[in-house]
Design a protein around this motif. Structure first.
Motif, PDB file in Angstrom:
ATOM      1  N   MET A  48      25.376  33.742  36.314  1.00  0.00           N
ATOM      2  CA  MET A  48      26.178  33.944  37.377  1.00  0.00           C
ATOM      3  C   MET A  48      25.647  35.305  37.638  1.00  0.00           C
ATOM      4  O   MET A  48      25.215  35.980  36.682  1.00  0.00           O
ATOM      5  N   GLN A  49      25.216  35.591  39.055  1.00  0.00           N
ATOM      6  CA  GLN A  49      24.518  36.816  39.620  1.00  0.00           C
ATOM      7  C   GLN A  49      25.410  37.627  40.431  1.00  0.00           C
ATOM      8  O   GLN A  49      26.575  37.026  41.042  1.00  0.00           O
ATOM      9  N   GLY A  50      25.548  38.999  40.504  1.00  0.00           N
ATOM     10  CA  GLY A  50      25.869  39.574  41.324  1.00  0.00           C
ATOM     11  C   GLY A  50      25.413  41.244  41.604  1.00  0.00           C
ATOM     12  O   GLY A  50      24.133  41.191  41.258  1.00  0.00           O
ATOM     13  N   SER A  99      22.718  44.821  26.985  1.00  0.00           N
ATOM     14  CA  SER A  99      21.491  44.451  27.741  1.00  0.00           C
ATOM     15  C   SER A  99      20.346  45.265  27.618  1.00  0.00           C
ATOM     16  O   SER A  99      19.198  44.620  27.780  1.00  0.00           O
ATOM     17  N   GLY A 100      20.345  46.378  26.865  1.00  0.00           N
ATOM     18  CA  GLY A 100      19.044  46.998  26.477  1.00  0.00           C
ATOM     19  C   GLY A 100      18.839  47.801  27.691  1.00  0.00           C
ATOM     20  O   GLY A 100      17.711  48.670  27.664  1.00  0.00           O
ATOM     21  N   LEU A 101      19.487  47.920  28.786  1.00  0.00           N
ATOM     22  CA  LEU A 101      19.110  48.562  30.097  1.00  0.00           C
ATOM     23  C   LEU A 101      19.467  50.028  29.899  1.00  0.00           C
ATOM     24  O   LEU A 101      20.159  50.519  28.776  1.00  0.00           O
ATOM     25  N   VAL A 156      22.048  41.955  39.402  1.00  0.00           N
ATOM     26  CA  VAL A 156      22.267  41.672  38.035  1.00  0.00           C
ATOM     27  C   VAL A 156      22.494  40.260  37.639  1.00  0.00           C
ATOM     28  O   VAL A 156      23.043  39.676  38.499  1.00  0.00           O
ATOM     29  N   ARG A 157      22.261  39.857  36.861  1.00  0.00           N
ATOM     30  CA  ARG A 157      22.711  38.539  36.017  1.00  0.00           C
ATOM     31  C   ARG A 157      23.962  38.890  34.958  1.00  0.00           C
ATOM     32  O   ARG A 157      23.736  39.748  33.944  1.00  0.00           O
ATOM     33  N   VAL A 158      24.883  38.153  34.869  1.00  0.00           N
ATOM     34  CA  VAL A 158      26.024  38.309  34.076  1.00  0.00           C
ATOM     35  C   VAL A 158      26.076  37.176  32.863  1.00  0.00           C
ATOM     36  O   VAL A 158      26.198  35.816  33.686  1.00  0.00           O
ATOM     37  N   THR A 171      22.445  42.001  32.584  1.00  0.00           N
ATOM     38  CA  THR A 171      20.983  42.226  32.814  1.00  0.00           C
ATOM     39  C   THR A 171      20.236  42.101  34.088  1.00  0.00           C
ATOM     40  O   THR A 171      21.014  41.781  34.975  1.00  0.00           O
ATOM     41  N   LEU A 172      18.891  42.375  34.264  1.00  0.00           N
ATOM     42  CA  LEU A 172      18.603  41.899  35.437  1.00  0.00           C
ATOM     43  C   LEU A 172      17.905  40.580  35.530  1.00  0.00           C
ATOM     44  O   LEU A 172      17.795  40.027  34.488  1.00  0.00           O
TER      45      LEU A 172
END
Length: 65
Positions: free
Chosen positions: A1-3, A35-37, A46-48, A60-61
């Motif tokens: 999912m994205q947001g 995420s490593g971000l 972002v992607r969840v 993550t992106l």
């Protein structure tokens, strides 16, 4: 999912996402850490990833594998 990132606190590494359906979804520091971000910006897409219970486990992106 994205947001979209609605809030992000760099000190606590947690924040709130606004999903495409308008739902606000808080994410904990452990999901950001997975995420490593290095940081997130307000308005960033972002992607969840969630676990079986629906808890956010990774943010993550959208372009990251």
């Amino acid at each position: 999912m994205q947001g979209t990132v609605a809030t992000y606190d760099a000190a606590t590494r947690s924040g709130v996402l606004l999903l495409d359906d308008g739902t606000e979804l808080a994410f904990p520091a452990r999901a950001f850490d997975a995420s490593g971000l290095r940081l997130l910006r307000l308005g960033q897409r972002v992607r969840v990833e969630t676990d079986a219970a629906g808890a956010i486990v990774r943010v993550t992106l959208p372009t990251m594998p």
